[in-house]
Design a protein around this motif. Sequence first.
Motif, short mmCIF file in Angstrom:
data_model
loop_
_atom_site.label_atom_id
_atom_site.label_comp_id
_atom_site.label_asym_id
_atom_site.label_seq_id
_atom_site.Cartn_x
_atom_site.Cartn_y
_atom_site.Cartn_z
N SER A 56 0.97 -1.18 -0.09
CA SER A 56 -0.13 0.05 -0.05
C SER A 56 0.90 1.23 0.16
N ASP A 57 0.35 2.36 -0.52
CA ASP A 57 1.16 3.70 -0.40
C ASP A 57 -0.12 4.90 -0.67
N ILE A 58 0.37 5.94 -0.48
CA ILE A 58 -0.62 7.06 -0.53
C ILE A 58 -0.31 7.45 -2.11
N GLU A 59 -1.48 7.68 -2.82
CA GLU A 59 -1.57 8.05 -4.03
C GLU A 59 -1.12 9.70 -4.02
N GLY A 60 0.06 9.86 -4.99
CA GLY A 60 0.60 11.31 -5.20
C GLY A 60 1.14 11.68 -4.10
N SER A 61 1.88 11.03 -3.43
CA SER A 61 2.46 11.37 -2.05
C SER A 61 3.50 12.48 -2.49
N THR A 62 4.29 12.35 -3.45
CA THR A 62 5.20 13.40 -3.43
C THR A 62 4.54 15.12 -3.63
N GLY A 108 4.81 4.04 2.13
CA GLY A 108 4.60 2.75 1.54
C GLY A 108 4.98 1.59 2.83
N TYR A 109 4.06 0.48 2.46
CA TYR A 109 4.08 -0.63 3.25
C TYR A 109 4.13 -1.81 2.52
N MET A 110 4.80 -2.83 3.17
CA MET A 110 4.69 -4.19 2.60
C MET A 110 4.21 -5.10 3.91
#
Length: 289
Positions: free
Chosen positions: A127-133, A173-175
């Motif tokens: 998982s991650d956050i969309e458009g994090s940058t 981001g997570y694994m």
Amino acid sequence: MWAVVLIVAVVAAAVAVALGVMVSRTRTELEAARERVDELQDEQRRLIAALDAAGVPVPLERVPRRSVRVAKQAARAVIGTAGLLRTGGINQVLNASLDELGRWADTDRTEIEQWATPEGLVTVLFSDIEGSTALNEQLGDDAWLKVLRAHDTLIRREVERCDGHIVKNQGDGYMVVFSHAPAAIAAAVGIQERLAAGRQKLLRRAGVCVRIGLHAGQVVSHEGDYFGRNVALAARIAAKAQGGEILVSDEVHAIALGMTSPTVAFTPLEPLELKGLSGEFQLWRASGT
């Protein structure tokens, strides 16, 4: 004076011998307890496998896998400390590095056994956050750090609730790995539902959208990390997801079919290609109903 010194020396020697005997006995008892924990865990896996084979859904919240793992880790930590005390005395324990102590409390490097099904399958979630940058640039570093902390709390709460294991995280981001696909799906749905409900006010105000991908298969473990084609596939699936979306592989869908809660729905997508992997893949969108 010398008589006093002699008495103290004799008493100290007697205490040392008694302590050594006690430590040795305790170590033996703990090792026996750890073997019993291993036996119970094997029995648990065989029972779950038998229920799965018979088509009986296993209520995941009633399977105390985490308790078994914690018991094994605690026994391993105390056994290691007892051994160091016996061989080097209390000073050796006090002077031991954190790395040495951590190795006893750490999980086995054959960690796959802790998270795999009896068939050796692990469900991997990315998982991650969309458009994090862009979001980081928009909010500024201080505000972004607060967002990351709130996001971290949310992810860890849902992973813990569903008995998952965070392998690693970097930034947003997570694994994560799970023993069973339904548990992984439950965690993913829980994350998205909490975000959609706006319960995390800081994340809602920041406009955080999380994308999630899941795949199940056999993986390779090395030094606490996971590798292999199935890990890469899970990452590629997550990269195809949009913010607020959960995408799962055909394998996860097949495993979860008939085992997940009726409140989870699956929608098939058109077969598509994934970067770096040959062929087309059937993916499914999972969502709460």
